[in-house]
Design an enzyme around this catalytic site. Structure first.
Site, PDB file in Angstrom:
ATOM      1  N   VAL A 116      -8.355  -6.088   1.310  1.00  0.00           N
ATOM      2  CA  VAL A 116      -7.856  -7.010   2.326  1.00  0.00           C
ATOM      3  C   VAL A 116      -8.382  -8.418   2.049  1.00  0.00           C
ATOM      4  O   VAL A 116      -9.594  -8.647   2.009  1.00  0.00           O
ATOM      5  CB  VAL A 116      -8.262  -6.551   3.740  1.00  0.00           C
ATOM      6  CG1 VAL A 116      -7.744  -7.540   4.782  1.00  0.00           C
ATOM      7  CG2 VAL A 116      -7.730  -5.150   4.019  1.00  0.00           C
ATOM      8  N   LYS A 117      -7.463  -9.340   1.866  1.00  0.00           N
ATOM      9  CA  LYS A 117      -7.802 -10.722   1.535  1.00  0.00           C
ATOM     10  C   LYS A 117      -7.874 -11.532   2.824  1.00  0.00           C
ATOM     11  O   LYS A 117      -6.911 -11.570   3.598  1.00  0.00           O
ATOM     12  CB  LYS A 117      -6.737 -11.283   0.593  1.00  0.00           C
ATOM     13  CG  LYS A 117      -7.162 -12.477  -0.231  1.00  0.00           C
ATOM     14  CD  LYS A 117      -6.068 -12.791  -1.251  1.00  0.00           C
ATOM     15  CE  LYS A 117      -6.437 -13.952  -2.134  1.00  0.00           C
ATOM     16  NZ  LYS A 117      -5.324 -14.291  -3.059  1.00  0.00           N
TER      17      LYS A 117
END
Length: 218
Positions: free
Chosen positions: A86-87
């Protein structure tokens, strides 16, 4: 060093993967839009297609800028595939979200990092990766490679597990400089990765070998 390709283009991802040296993929909303991928469902299908091509980590960015929204999006993205990272942008809500995700065992990539201080907070929150933007710093007459070097030194000194993922790489020279600075990962366009193969002496040497072979063998 690990190589990630920075694109949402499936053909480029396949081509990079066929080289046999690709370790992962990074994407962002701009790259997804460039490929004409719109809507949450289409984006998530696209992430799954990428995960089917590449065996390594695939960074998928949240759109929300509030903590509750980041957590909701991040959990949904992480549930898509085990390789999804998850960025999260390096803002206050982002650091809080990274801490939450760390507790939940969800891996994260803290993006849009432009200072040692930001990288420090990301590591303390437990980010899996931190992404200093080399090219964008160079664009404003700052030294992106020096930032990478300082973050690497800080993480080594304090024994943080967060990996330095050099981003916004514009050229093959940037990759070499990131290697020298000690980055764990470089995420690059396909052209920069393929540029590592190029050297005039390789070309001239190969031409000489082939010419000599033809002289002997006709």
């Amino acid at each position: 060093m690990k190589f990630f390709i920075d694109t949402a283009n499936l053909d480029q991802i396949r081509e990079a993967n066929e080289l046999g040296v690709l370790d992962g993929v990074t994407t962002n909303p701009s790259l997804m839009a460039k490929e004409g991928i719109r809507g949450v469902e289409n984006q998530r299908k696209h992430y799954l297609e990428i995960c089917e091509i590449v065996g390594g980590d695939v960074s998928a960015e949240v759109i929300a800028t509030d903590l509750e929204g980041m957590i909701k999006e991040g959990e949904e993205l992480a549930a898509l595939h085990p390789n999804i990272v998850v960025k999260v942008p390096c803002i206050e809500a982002g650091i809080k979200a990274i801490k939450y995700f760390t507790r939940k065992g969800i891996r994260t990539n803290c993006t849009l990092v432009f200072s040692v201080g930001q990288a420090l907070l990301a590591a303390k929150a437990g980010a899996t990766y931190v992404s200093p933007f080399v090219g964008r710093l160079d664009d404003i007459a700052s030294d992106g490679i020096e930032l990478v070097r300082k973050i690497v030194e800080m993480y080594d000194y304090y024994d943080y597990d967060t990996q330095v993922l050099a981003a916004s790489i514009r050229s093959t020279q940037h990759i070499i400089q990131c290697v020298e600075a000690g980055a764990d990962v470089a995420t690059c366009p396909l052209s920069a990765i393929k540029g590592l193969l190029k050297h005039p002496l390789t070309d001239s040497g190969l031409a000489t070998f082939l010419a000599d072979y033809k002289k002997v063998n006709g």
